[in-house]
Every structure is written in structure tokens, then in C-alpha cells.
Design an enzyme around this catalytic site. Structure first.
Site, short mmCIF file in Angstrom:
data_model
loop_
_atom_site.label_atom_id
_atom_site.label_comp_id
_atom_site.label_asym_id
_atom_site.label_seq_id
_atom_site.Cartn_x
_atom_site.Cartn_y
_atom_site.Cartn_z
N SER A 180 38.80 41.46 50.75
CA SER A 180 39.26 42.83 50.96
C SER A 180 38.26 43.72 51.69
O SER A 180 38.66 44.66 52.36
CB SER A 180 39.67 43.46 49.63
OG SER A 180 38.71 43.25 48.65
N HIS A 208 45.74 40.77 50.54
CA HIS A 208 45.64 41.20 51.94
C HIS A 208 46.23 40.20 52.92
O HIS A 208 46.18 40.43 54.13
CB HIS A 208 44.18 41.49 52.29
CG HIS A 208 43.59 42.57 51.45
ND1 HIS A 208 43.76 43.91 51.73
CD2 HIS A 208 42.88 42.51 50.31
CE1 HIS A 208 43.15 44.62 50.80
NE2 HIS A 208 42.62 43.80 49.93
N LYS A 240 50.29 46.69 49.33
CA LYS A 240 49.55 46.72 50.60
C LYS A 240 50.52 46.51 51.76
O LYS A 240 51.26 47.42 52.07
CB LYS A 240 48.39 45.74 50.51
CG LYS A 240 47.33 46.37 49.60
CD LYS A 240 46.23 45.51 49.13
CE LYS A 240 45.31 46.37 48.26
NZ LYS A 240 44.64 45.62 47.22
C1 LIG Z 1 44.14 45.80 45.89
C2 LIG Z 1 43.75 44.48 45.35
C3 LIG Z 1 44.08 44.11 44.04
C4 LIG Z 1 44.71 45.08 43.09
O1 LIG Z 1 46.05 45.23 43.36
P1 LIG Z 1 46.78 46.56 42.82
O2 LIG Z 1 48.21 46.23 42.89
O3 LIG Z 1 46.36 47.65 43.76
O4 LIG Z 1 46.27 46.78 41.44
C5 LIG Z 1 43.79 42.84 43.62
N1 LIG Z 1 43.15 41.97 44.44
C6 LIG Z 1 42.80 42.30 45.69
C7 LIG Z 1 42.10 41.29 46.54
C8 LIG Z 1 43.06 43.57 46.17
O5 LIG Z 1 42.68 43.91 47.40
#
Ligand SMILES: *Cc1c(COP(=O)(O)O)cnc(C)c1O
Length: 407
Positions: A180, A208, A240
Site C-alpha cells: 500500500s 490495492h 478502494k
Molecule cells: C486499506 C487497507 C486495509 C483496510 O481495509 P479497510 O476496508 O479500509 O479497513 C487492509 N489492507 C490493506 C493492504 C489496505 O491497504
């Protein structure tokens, strides 16, 4: 609170170390041109990689579902909060990822916490990439299993750690699909081989990758063509590239049923609003039918990379929508981010503890909703800022480049 010592001191320490963070007020939808703290800005920091968070079809699905189902789901999935729409979304996610089944979680953080704790505990081992997302790291620590980390994408390191816990009952190898804060893609095919050779189970967090990678947008697993056999635990998020909210884990019947029975962050929480599930369904449809969004993103990525490399900033190696400029020093990263903001361009400075000391960066993220002209605006601002840096700062950047992104 009065006698809870040290809070204001540690807050002040963060300020002096340029690590203090504050929140901006977003006054519009998540899209490239947005209102932030009352001003119009062009944003390069959202995770809405495909431009679906404010898409008319997605909003329509949300509104229609809310008028039929109301807002709150009113109960957990195991009581009576599991609506028809949640169920349809689970079926769709299983189909997209080529898995037997999928189960929804309210957030990605909760999916990771619940899944890892349901799969491993005392007497087991969990082996993770050092740069895994904070939720995976916390999940590993909370599980009670022996917790091992290997250097970022270092396959020998992974083997060493697996050898060091050969006595464990179950071994779970966990990696981000796309990292990320770095944007690079884990070598999942080779990680799957190693896990297999050590009789370990592989889990990926594809927060991602989902929507962005793979011919149909099914993510990192599709990119590497990894079946359910080879990659048994596939976690993805819907907040995302899907532009919605929530998360899921996909895999075998036994895996999903185990999570439904045992994952505490699944059992003891209210189900997502059904309208959110409807919005996710609409966005998955767009992900599958509008491949041009992924193609356009790749074109914008190439444009941005070519431009930044010719300016001279150290650009991390990344093929994804996450394109970080590695600055090194936290104060300099913050300074450049502020200069960009003065020009109406929003790029966040990512600093420790989110990233290791000395690797502060400007995390640029792109969306299929950006235009090529908007990328040019960012590039010309970066060029101006670079040219005005002192020779000392330029030398500092060049050192960072040699140390971390050479080749
Ligand atoms: C954003 C993210 C999460 C958390 O997901 P949410 O639905 O925002 O709680 C978990 N793992 C990774 C790699 C992320 O980038």
C-alpha cells in the site's frame, strides 16, 4: 485523564519530529477535483483508482437499495442482518475471484483480524512480509501464533522463517498483493511455490490489486493465475478501487464456513448497510464491463513515471496506481507536499511510523478519472519545486535514489 501522564509530551514530540498528522475537511465527493478545507484542489491521494466512488450507476444502486431496505442492517449476519443483497454480493465476489465462496466483512481491517485469528493460534505460526499492512501485522500479533516477519519480498528470508518454525502445527504465510505504501506487486507465484513446499497455507490481502490488476479486474491472483489450490485465502476490500465500502475473504467452502463460525470480527458486529452491498455490486459490474478504466490508468501511470523520472526525483519501482516519490527525510517530504498544496495539488507525505525511518515519501495515487492534462499539471509543479531545491537537498535526494531505487 489528568493523571494519565505523558500524552501531551508525546504529542509535542511528534510535532517537533514532523510526524504530527492532522485531518483535512473534505467538502465534496471523492473525485480528482474536490473541495478540501474550503478550497478547490486537484487530488492525487485517494484510493478510488477507477473513479467509481462517485459514479452515477453506483450511486443509483445505493439510493434504490436504501429506499427498499432502509439504512441500517439492524443486526449481525448470524442474527438477521444478512440481507439478500449481501448474499448476492458474496456470490458475485466468489464468481469474480474464481473461488468456491466468499464472505463479507465490514472492513478490511476486521477481515484481517478475524481471518488470521480464526486460522491460527497457539502452536501455529504466521509468517509475514515486513511491509504488510498494519492490519495484517496486528492480526498476526493478536492471533497468539508464533509471529515471524521476513524482509520485504525476500524469498530466501521467507524460506528461512519457514524453516525456523517447521515444528508448528499450522503455518500461514501472509502478504499484501500490492503493497500500500510502495505500490509494488508481491512475487505471488514464487511465494505460492515456497508456501507449498513447506506445507504452509498462503493468504493475500489484495486491497490495492482488486479491480486494478488482472484481465477482468479480479486482482493479483488473476494476474499470477493463482487458483484456489495455490492461493487458498484471498482477502480483498471494497473501499478502494471498488469505490464503495467493506471487505471479503474468498476461498473454499471449508474456509468460508470456518470464518462464519469462528471469526470474532465477523460474528460480533453489525452487518454492513445493505445499500452499501448494492453499491458494491454495481461497481463490480463496471469493473468487469469497463476494462477501459484499467487501460486508461496504465496510460496515466506511464505518463506520470516518464515525467517524474526526467525531472530527477527518486521514483519507486511500481506498476500500479500507487506511485511514491521517495524523499527520505520527513521534513522535506512534508515541505514538498505543502508546496504542492499551495499550488492546489494534494499529495500526501507518508512518514514514520507508517513507513520505516528515512523512507518518507510523497504517495501519489492515480485514478482512471484523472485526465492527461491533470497529470501534466502535477508534473510541471514538481519540476518547478525540484528546480528550486537547494543543491544540498538535491544531493540528499540523489543519495536516497542510489540507496533505495537504483537500477
Ligand atoms: C486499506 C487497507 C486495509 C483496510 O481495509 P479497510 O476496508 O479500509 O479497513 C487492509 N489492507 C490493506 C493492504 C489496505 O491497504
Amino acid at each position: 485523564m489528568a493523571d494519565f501522564d505523558g500524552l501531551s509530551e508525546s504529542l509535542n514530540a511528534r510535532k517537533t519530529q514532523h510526524l504530527y498528522r492532522s485531518r483535512r475537511l473534505l467538502g465534496s465527493a471523492q473525485q480528482p477535483e474536490q473541495q478540501v478545507d474550503g478550497k478547490s484542489v486537484l487530488s492525487f491521494c485517494s484510493n478510488d483508482y477507477l473513479g467509481l466512488a462517485n459514479h452515477p450507476e453506483v450511486k443509483k444502486a445505493f439510493i434504490e437499495a436504501a429506499s427498499e431496505y432502509g439504512v441500517g442492517s439492524g443486526a449481525s449476519h448470524l442474527v438477521n442482518g444478512h440481507s439478500q443483497l449481501h448474499h448476492e454480493l458474496e456470490l458475485k465476489l466468489a464468481e469474480l475471484t474464481g473461488r468456491d465462496r466468499a464472505v463479507l466483512f465490514s472492513t478490511g481491517f476486521m477481515a484481517n483480524i478475524g481471518t488470521i485469528s480464526a486460522l491460527v493460534g497457539r502452536g501455529d505460526a504466521v509468517i509475514q512480509d515486513k511491509w504488510n499492512h498494519a492490519s495484517l501485522i496486528d492480526a498476526g500479533l493478536a492471533s497468539g501464533a508464533k509471529f515471524k516477519r521476513y524482509p520485504h519480498c525476500d524469498l530466501n528470508g521467507l524460506e528461512r522463517q519457514l524453516n525456523s518454525c517447521s515444528e508448528a502445527r499450522r503455518k500461514l504465510v501472509v502478504t499484501d498483493g500490492v503493497f500500500s505504501m510502495d505500490g509494488d506487486i508481491a512475487p505471488l507465484d514464487r511465494i505460492a511455490d515456497i508456501a507449498d513446499a513447506h506445507n504452509a497455507c498462503l493468504m493475500i490481502d489484495d486491497a490495492h490489486g482488486l479491480g486494478v490488476l488482472g484481465a477482468t479486474g479480479a486482482g493479483s491472483a488473476e494476474l499470477f493465475n493463482l487458483s484456489q489450490e495455490r492461493l487458498p485465502v484471498l482477502m480483498g476490500t471494497l473501499g478502494k478501487a471498488c469505490g464503495s465500502f467493506g471487505a471479503f475473504v474468498a476461498g473454499s467452502e471449508e474456509l468460508v464456513e470456518t470464518l462464519i463460525q469462528q471469526a470474532r470480527s465477523y460474528i460480533y458486529t453489525t452487518a454492513l448497510p445493505p445499500a452499501v452491498a448494492a453499491a458494491s455490486l454495481a461497481s463490480l459490474k463496471l469493473i468487469q464491463t469497463e476494462a477501459w478504466r484499467r487501460d486508461k490508468l496504465q496510460i496515466l501511470i506511464a505518463q506520470l513515471r516518464g515525467g517524474i523520472e526526467s525531472i530527477g526525483f527518486p521514483l519507486m519501482r511500481s506498476e500500479t496506481a500507487i506511485q511514491p516519490i521517495l524523499v527520505g527525510d520527513a521534513a522535506l517530504a512534508l515541505d514538498i507536499s505543502q508546496q504542492l498544496e499551495q499550488r492546489g495539488l494534494l499529495v500526501t507525505a507518508i512518514r514514520p511510523p507508517t513507513v520505516p525511518e528515512g523512507t518518507s515519501r510523497l504517495r501519489i495515487t492515480l485514478s482512471a478519472d484523472h485526465s492527461s492534462d491533470q497529470i501534466e499539471l502535477l508534473l510541471s509543479a514538481l519540476q518547478d519545486i525540484y528546480q528550486q531545491l537547494s543543491d544540498e537537498k538535491k544531493a540528499q535526494l540523489s543519495d536516497v535514489k542510489d540507496k533505495f531505487v537504483s537500477g
